[in-house]
Design a protein around this motif. Structure first.
Motif, PDB file in Angstrom:
ATOM      1  N   LEU A  96      -1.808  -2.669 -13.942  1.00 48.44           N
ATOM      2  CA  LEU A  96      -2.252  -1.940 -12.514  1.00 48.44           C
ATOM      3  C   LEU A  96      -3.695  -1.616 -12.825  1.00 48.44           C
ATOM      4  CD1 LEU A  96      -1.176  -0.956  -9.875  1.00 48.44           C
ATOM      5  CD2 LEU A  96      -0.483   1.069 -11.203  1.00 48.44           C
ATOM      6  N   VAL A  97      -4.483  -2.071 -11.706  1.00 43.83           N
ATOM      7  CA  VAL A  97      -5.773  -1.718 -11.717  1.00 43.83           C
ATOM      8  C   VAL A  97      -5.814  -1.025 -10.341  1.00 43.83           C
ATOM      9  CG1 VAL A  97      -8.312  -2.562 -11.605  1.00 43.83           C
ATOM     10  CG2 VAL A  97      -6.301  -3.664 -12.962  1.00 43.83           C
ATOM     11  N   THR A  98      -6.437   0.122 -10.448  1.00 43.45           N
ATOM     12  CA  THR A  98      -6.650   0.813  -9.016  1.00 43.45           C
ATOM     13  C   THR A  98      -8.022   1.543  -9.044  1.00 43.45           C
ATOM     14  OG1 THR A  98      -5.900   3.003  -9.730  1.00 43.45           O
ATOM     15  CG2 THR A  98      -4.099   1.511  -8.919  1.00 43.45           C
ATOM     16  N   GLU A  99      -8.397   2.156  -8.020  1.00 43.52           N
ATOM     17  CA  GLU A  99      -9.758   2.898  -8.015  1.00 43.52           C
ATOM     18  C   GLU A  99      -9.663   4.084  -8.842  1.00 43.52           C
ATOM     19  OE1 GLU A  99     -10.775   3.926  -4.151  1.00 43.52           O
ATOM     20  OE2 GLU A  99     -11.137   2.015  -3.674  1.00 43.52           O
ATOM     21  N   LYS A 100      -8.357   4.459  -9.095  1.00 42.87           N
ATOM     22  CA  LYS A 100      -8.024   5.840  -9.727  1.00 42.87           C
ATOM     23  C   LYS A 100      -7.891   5.633 -11.306  1.00 42.87           C
ATOM     24  CE  LYS A 100      -5.804   8.005  -5.815  1.00 42.87           C
ATOM     25  NZ  LYS A 100      -4.535   8.193  -5.058  1.00 42.87           N
ATOM     26  N   GLY A 101      -7.569   4.357 -11.860  1.00 44.94           N
ATOM     27  CA  GLY A 101      -7.671   4.121 -13.232  1.00 44.94           C
ATOM     28  C   GLY A 101      -6.928   2.602 -13.407  1.00 44.94           C
ATOM     29  N   VAL A 102      -6.659   2.566 -14.570  1.00 47.96           N
ATOM     30  CA  VAL A 102      -5.956   1.014 -15.021  1.00 47.96           C
ATOM     31  C   VAL A 102      -4.796   1.475 -16.038  1.00 47.96           C
ATOM     32  CG1 VAL A 102      -6.624  -1.104 -16.343  1.00 47.96           C
ATOM     33  CG2 VAL A 102      -8.583   0.024 -14.746  1.00 47.96           C
ATOM     34  N   PHE A 103      -3.922   0.961 -15.865  1.00 47.45           N
ATOM     35  CA  PHE A 103      -2.542   1.189 -16.482  1.00 47.45           C
ATOM     36  C   PHE A 103      -1.755  -0.032 -16.988  1.00 47.45           C
ATOM     37  CE2 PHE A 103      -3.564   4.090 -13.238  1.00 47.45           C
ATOM     38  CZ  PHE A 103      -3.712   5.329 -13.681  1.00 47.45           C
ATOM     39  N   PRO A 104      -2.028  -0.318 -18.169  1.00 46.20           N
ATOM     40  CA  PRO A 104      -1.114  -1.612 -18.693  1.00 46.20           C
ATOM     41  C   PRO A 104       0.278  -1.091 -18.924  1.00 46.20           C
ATOM     42  CG  PRO A 104      -2.761  -0.353 -20.542  1.00 46.20           C
ATOM     43  CD  PRO A 104      -3.009   0.194 -19.309  1.00 46.20           C
ATOM     44  N   GLY A 105       1.067  -1.882 -18.649  1.00 46.02           N
ATOM     45  CA  GLY A 105       2.568  -1.688 -18.702  1.00 46.02           C
ATOM     46  C   GLY A 105       3.130  -1.087 -17.808  1.00 46.02           C
ATOM     47  N   PHE A 106       4.450  -0.929 -17.472  1.00 44.82           N
ATOM     48  CA  PHE A 106       4.992  -0.259 -16.416  1.00 44.82           C
ATOM     49  C   PHE A 106       5.503   1.071 -16.965  1.00 44.82           C
ATOM     50  CE2 PHE A 106       8.984   0.381 -13.524  1.00 44.82           C
ATOM     51  CZ  PHE A 106       7.958   1.032 -12.498  1.00 44.82           C
ATOM     52  N   ARG A 107       5.047   2.307 -16.523  1.00 42.29           N
ATOM     53  CA  ARG A 107       5.548   3.437 -16.878  1.00 42.29           C
ATOM     54  C   ARG A 107       5.709   4.220 -15.645  1.00 42.29           C
ATOM     55  NH1 ARG A 107       1.691   3.352 -22.022  1.00 42.29           N
ATOM     56  NH2 ARG A 107       3.294   3.076 -23.477  1.00 42.29           N
ATOM     57  N   GLU A 108       6.841   4.242 -15.115  1.00 41.45           N
ATOM     58  CA  GLU A 108       7.390   4.778 -13.961  1.00 41.45           C
ATOM     59  C   GLU A 108       6.538   6.127 -13.663  1.00 41.45           C
ATOM     60  OE1 GLU A 108      11.006   5.520 -11.227  1.00 41.45           O
ATOM     61  OE2 GLU A 108      11.219   3.967 -12.790  1.00 41.45           O
ATOM     62  N   ALA A 109       6.689   7.141 -14.491  1.00 39.04           N
ATOM     63  CA  ALA A 109       6.003   8.334 -14.345  1.00 39.04           C
ATOM     64  C   ALA A 109       4.735   8.357 -14.181  1.00 39.04           C
ATOM     65  CB  ALA A 109       6.377   9.109 -15.793  1.00 39.04           C
ATOM     66  N   GLU A 110       3.957   7.376 -15.133  1.00 39.85           N
ATOM     67  CA  GLU A 110       2.405   7.251 -14.945  1.00 39.85           C
ATOM     68  C   GLU A 110       2.016   6.547 -13.467  1.00 39.85           C
ATOM     69  OE1 GLU A 110       0.627   4.639 -17.593  1.00 39.85           O
ATOM     70  OE2 GLU A 110       0.721   6.134 -19.160  1.00 39.85           O
ATOM     71  N   TRP A 111       2.901   5.640 -13.105  1.00 35.87           N
ATOM     72  CA  TRP A 111       2.602   5.096 -11.719  1.00 35.87           C
ATOM     73  C   TRP A 111       2.998   5.977 -10.490  1.00 35.87           C
ATOM     74  CZ3 TRP A 111       3.223  -0.933 -11.305  1.00 35.87           C
ATOM     75  CH2 TRP A 111       2.836  -1.539 -12.074  1.00 35.87           C
ATOM     76  N   GLN A 112       3.864   6.840 -10.858  1.00 38.88           N
ATOM     77  CA  GLN A 112       4.228   7.921  -9.819  1.00 38.88           C
ATOM     78  C   GLN A 112       3.225   8.806  -9.501  1.00 38.88           C
ATOM     79  OE1 GLN A 112       6.996   7.774  -7.647  1.00 38.88           O
ATOM     80  NE2 GLN A 112       5.892   9.403  -6.473  1.00 38.88           N
ATOM     81  N   SER A 113       2.696   9.372 -10.786  1.00 38.21           N
ATOM     82  CA  SER A 113       1.688  10.331 -10.695  1.00 38.21           C
ATOM     83  C   SER A 113       0.420   9.816  -9.983  1.00 38.21           C
ATOM     84  CB  SER A 113       1.327  10.837 -12.289  1.00 38.21           C
ATOM     85  OG  SER A 113       0.727   9.852 -12.964  1.00 38.21           O
ATOM     86  N   LEU A 114       0.167   8.418 -10.025  1.00 43.81           N
ATOM     87  CA  LEU A 114      -0.850   7.750  -9.508  1.00 43.81           C
ATOM     88  C   LEU A 114      -0.835   7.956  -7.988  1.00 43.81           C
ATOM     89  CD1 LEU A 114      -3.519   5.871  -9.680  1.00 43.81           C
ATOM     90  CD2 LEU A 114      -1.805   4.079  -9.603  1.00 43.81           C
ATOM     91  N   LEU A 115       0.326   7.398  -7.538  1.00 42.72           N
ATOM     92  CA  LEU A 115       0.582   7.414  -6.034  1.00 42.72           C
ATOM     93  C   LEU A 115       0.412   9.006  -5.445  1.00 42.72           C
ATOM     94  CD1 LEU A 115       3.545   5.246  -5.907  1.00 42.72           C
ATOM     95  CD2 LEU A 115       1.220   4.438  -5.550  1.00 42.72           C
ATOM     96  N   GLU A 116       0.665  10.061  -6.101  1.00 44.94           N
ATOM     97  CA  GLU A 116       0.769  11.348  -5.804  1.00 44.94           C
ATOM     98  C   GLU A 116      -0.889  11.812  -5.525  1.00 44.94           C
ATOM     99  OE1 GLU A 116       3.588  13.199  -8.363  1.00 44.94           O
ATOM    100  OE2 GLU A 116       5.128  12.442  -7.496  1.00 44.94           O
ATOM    101  N   LYS A 117      -1.653  11.271  -6.503  1.00 41.98           N
ATOM    102  CA  LYS A 117      -3.092  11.847  -6.483  1.00 41.98           C
ATOM    103  C   LYS A 117      -3.704  11.504  -4.936  1.00 41.98           C
ATOM    104  CE  LYS A 117      -3.819  11.011 -11.243  1.00 41.98           C
ATOM    105  NZ  LYS A 117      -4.493  10.268 -12.230  1.00 41.98           N
TER     106      LYS A 117
END
Length: 117
Positions: A96-117
């Motif tokens: 996952l590549v976003t303006e807020k960061g880059v996240f290899p692998g699906f870690r639901e908690a990491e992705w969720q916190s990204l959406l909440e920022k």
């Protein structure tokens, strides 16, 4: 938002479904057909703040066939990035590549916190 994935990967399917259920729109790129370029990987790795090993698909057939578990520690960062750029199947997915960061692998908690920022 860009998601690099392999369509046959169940974790990738789960991640895309998870994003869809939350109404998150993203560009999806098939990592096998259009593997990331060296320049992209270098930028994403720098932005991620993660160890480079996190970008490798350590459970993949190619990783095991090349014996990378033993070879990576002796390789430079540049050599590792160039290796990842040769074969998208070596890259941890989904990526996952976003303006807020880059996240290899699906870690639901990491992705969720990204959406909440």
């Amino acid at each position: 938002m860009l998601v690099l994935c392999y369509p046959k990967c169940t974790t990738c399917q789960k991640a895309l479904k998870w994003l869809d259920e939350r109404g998150v729109s993203c560009t999806v790129r098939n990592i096998k057909e259009e593997n990331p370029a060296y320049e992209e990987l270098k930028e994403w790795y720098g932005r991620s703040g993660l160890p480079l090993k996190r970008f490798f698909n350590t459970s993949g057939l190619q990783y095991k066939a090349l014996g990378l578990k033993d070879k990576l520690p002796a390789m430079s960062e540049e050599e590792q990035l160039r290796l990842l750029a040769i074969d998208g199947m070596l890259v941890k997915r989904p990526l996952l590549v976003t303006e807020k960061g880059v996240f290899p692998g699906f870690r639901e908690a990491e992705w969720q916190s990204l959406l909440e920022k």
